[in-house]
Design an enzyme around this catalytic site. Structure first.
Site, short mmCIF file in Angstrom:
data_model
loop_
_atom_site.label_atom_id
_atom_site.label_comp_id
_atom_site.label_asym_id
_atom_site.label_seq_id
_atom_site.Cartn_x
_atom_site.Cartn_y
_atom_site.Cartn_z
N GLY A 260 6.49 -6.60 -0.34
CA GLY A 260 5.77 -6.66 1.34
C GLY A 260 6.93 -6.82 2.23
O GLY A 260 8.17 -6.74 2.04
N SER A 261 6.53 -7.31 3.23
CA SER A 261 7.18 -7.50 4.35
C SER A 261 8.31 -8.78 4.22
O SER A 261 7.75 -9.64 3.66
CB SER A 261 6.38 -7.68 5.82
N GLU B 39 -5.63 -3.82 -0.07
CA GLU B 39 -6.92 -3.55 -0.04
C GLU B 39 -7.26 -2.29 0.49
O GLU B 39 -8.20 -1.50 0.21
CB GLU B 39 -7.55 -4.73 0.94
N GLU C 173 10.58 -8.51 -3.50
CA GLU C 173 11.24 -7.18 -2.85
C GLU C 173 10.59 -6.97 -1.46
O GLU C 173 9.47 -6.42 -1.36
CB GLU C 173 10.94 -6.03 -4.09
N LEU C 174 11.36 -7.33 -0.53
CA LEU C 174 10.95 -7.31 0.84
C LEU C 174 11.23 -6.05 1.73
O LEU C 174 11.99 -5.02 1.10
CB LEU C 174 11.40 -8.63 1.65
N CYS D 140 10.38 1.18 1.96
CA CYS D 140 11.42 -0.07 2.20
C CYS D 140 12.78 0.38 2.27
O CYS D 140 13.59 0.00 3.01
CB CYS D 140 10.83 -1.23 1.45
N TRP E 69 0.85 -1.14 0.10
CA TRP E 69 -0.22 0.05 -0.03
C TRP E 69 0.77 1.29 -0.02
O TRP E 69 0.33 2.45 -0.23
CB TRP E 69 -0.99 -0.03 1.12
N ASN E 70 2.23 1.22 0.18
CA ASN E 70 2.90 2.47 0.44
C ASN E 70 3.12 3.07 -1.06
O ASN E 70 3.12 4.67 -0.85
CB ASN E 70 4.25 2.33 1.07
N LYS F 171 -2.64 -8.22 -7.45
CA LYS F 171 -3.46 -7.87 -6.33
C LYS F 171 -2.90 -6.64 -5.71
O LYS F 171 -2.08 -6.65 -4.91
CB LYS F 171 -3.60 -9.01 -5.36
N GLU G 268 12.34 -3.38 11.01
CA GLU G 268 11.90 -1.80 10.23
C GLU G 268 10.75 -1.45 10.98
O GLU G 268 9.74 -2.03 10.94
CB GLU G 268 11.66 -2.59 8.87
#
Length: 486
Positions: free
Chosen positions: A231-232, A181, A253-254, A291, A154-155, A178, A388
């Site tokens: 994501g994380s 949300e 890409e975490l 990130c 979402w960032n 996806k 983080e």
């Protein structure tokens, strides 16, 4: 509700629909905590239809010649630029970042699509000379990997989907995207640009729903050949295991925990002004929800007090407010649970002996605002030094030798972005070679550019996005050898 925000829908099996079997959930403006709209959620029926549609789309899109794919994707990028005001407005409403940052994200996303479109024409093969008689040729080529399941955060709700859609489509793959949300509207508008440009309707499916259900279902579908996730670290590990169980290509890409090493020669006069100006802007961009955001600042011990005082004063002076306000320098966090996590980071750091220099509290106003926060002298055992924070939080630490600073920078299992500031050419090379990270910026924070690969080492991910390298992750190597028939 606002007239600037679109009616939300999913794109499944070639059409937009808000009639789904998974129910719905509200999308909230983080600057006001007010509802923007209702997002329809995909159930198993829609997810199955999306996977089947992606297979049909792949069979059609892979036959489109690379030059024609280039033309269509360039057209999509141009449409995104033409619609920048509408897309940026929706982005700010649902994500919270200042409108100027949202506009920059949209235009940079168009540049990413442009670059990947150009690279579609450069998926070169090679000829290998035969070593035995009776063999006419050996050709090594790159072919699209197949339908892709792409999961984004979402960032950066336009930038991240643009990386995946631009690369996958340029390579000849179809995509089930996806978005988060929390931020679906801006991705909807992005997908519409691709469709209006001429990408076949089945080549892009957009679904939202229960994240665990959506990811496990799509990764397990036989149509899906590759998984790409932003994501994380925890989510990336989970999806990576699921992809490996099905022997599917995976790009992750975490998260990161970016260090910044400020050398002795950058700690006085105009040099320190330069570092502080860049550092504060980079740290609190998107409220620290980046990130590759700088988190750990390592400063020579003799200059720790001055640097900390000036950094804290600049952070405290930032103007907080809704992203739609032109005067806003830092917007809200994206959702209420981010506020709660920031408070846990603060309580843990203070409890273990870190010095709070400024901030540390939620802002008492509507929306999800948290003060720009700065710590110093945080013990290595604090959450802030180990995990983080993904928020407006920095920690300033002393060092005695450059080798020691590099050692501290490399101490964590994360290695996405890292930064350093020096005017010494030898030190610049020592830092660039010695710091463990997928991307190292010397004297600037702009490591994410369309032409450059974006990715991390260690637990910060696998593979790269953007650049020529990013496109290659959406291809397979195929060897074709031809012998004489008799």
């Amino acid at each position: 509700m606002t007239s600037s925000y679109p009616s939300l829908a999913l794109h499944v099996a070639g059409q937009w629909t808000d009639h789904t079997s998974g129910g719905s959930r509200p999308v909230v403006n983080p600057a006001t905590a007010m509802e923007l709209g209702l997002l329809p959620l995909a159930g198993l029926a829609e997810l199955a239809a999306a996977a089947e549609s992606a297979q049909r789309g792949y069979l059609a899109w892979r036959r489109v010649r690379p030059h024609e794919r280039y033309v269509i994707l360039r057209r999509a990028a141009d449409l995104l630029r033409q619609r920048v005001d509408a897309v940026a407005t929706v982005l700010t409403l649902e994500q919270g970042k200042p409108l100027s940052e949202a506009r920059r994200e949209v235009t940079l996303s168009a540049d990413i699509i442009d670059f990947q479109a150009e690279e579609a024409k450069r998926l070169y093969g090679r000829a290998v000379a035969p070593r035995v008689e009776g063999i006419l040729s050996h050709t090594v080529t790159r072919v699209p990997v197949g339908p892709v399941a792409a999961f984004t955060a979402w960032n950066f709700p336009v930038n991240l989907p643009s990386r995946k859609l631009g690369s996958a489509l340029a390579a000849g793959c179809s995509v089930v995207i996806k978005p988060a949300e929390e931020t679906p509207g801006s991705c909807m508008l992005l997908v519409q640009c691709f469709l209006d440009a001429g990408v076949p309707a089945d080549a892009i499916n957009l679904v939202c729903g229960d994240p665990a259900q959506v990811s496990s279902f799509l990764i397990g579908r036989p149509e899906i050949a590759k998984v790409s996730v932003t994501g994380s670290v925890a989510v990336g590990k989970l999806l990576g295991v699921q992809a490996a169980a099905h022997v599917k290509r995976f790009t992750g890409e975490l998260g990161g925990h970016a260090p910044v090493i400020v050398c002795e020669d950058m700690c006085e006069g105009g040099a320190m002004d330069f570092v502080l100006r860049q550092a504060v802007a980079a740290k609190y961009r998107n409220a620290g929800q980046v990130c590759a955001s700088p988190i750990r600042f390592y400063v020579p011990r003799a200059h720790l007090g001055t640097f900390s005082e000036r950094f804290s004063a600049a952070a405290k002076a930032l103007r907080l407010g809704p992203g739609m306000d032109a005067a806003t320098q830092m917007g809200p966090l994206s959702h209420a649970r981010r506020i709660e996590d920031m408070e846990r980071f603060v309580d843990d750091a203070i409890g273990l002996g870190a010095r709070l220099l400024t901030g540390g509290h939620r802002v008492e106003r509507p929306g999800f605002f948290f003060e720009p926060t700065v710590f110093a002298d945080a013990p290595a055992s604090t959450r802030l030094m180990q995990q983080e924070p993904f928020g407006p939080m920095a920690v300033i630490q002393p060092y005695d030798t450059l080798e020691g600073a590099i050692g501290q920078a490399n101490a964590l299992p994360y290695a996405l972005g890292a930064y350093a500031f020096t005017r010494d050419l030898h030190a610049a090379h020592q830092l660039g070679e010695g710091i463990e990270a997928g991307m190292v910026g010397i004297n600037h924070f702009g490591v994410s550019q369309p032409e450059l690969p974006f990715g991390g080492h260690k637990e910060s991910g696998l593979g790269q996005e953007m650049g020529a390298e990013g496109l290659l992750h959406y291809t397979e190597i195929k060897t074709i050898t031809v012998g004489t028939p008799f």
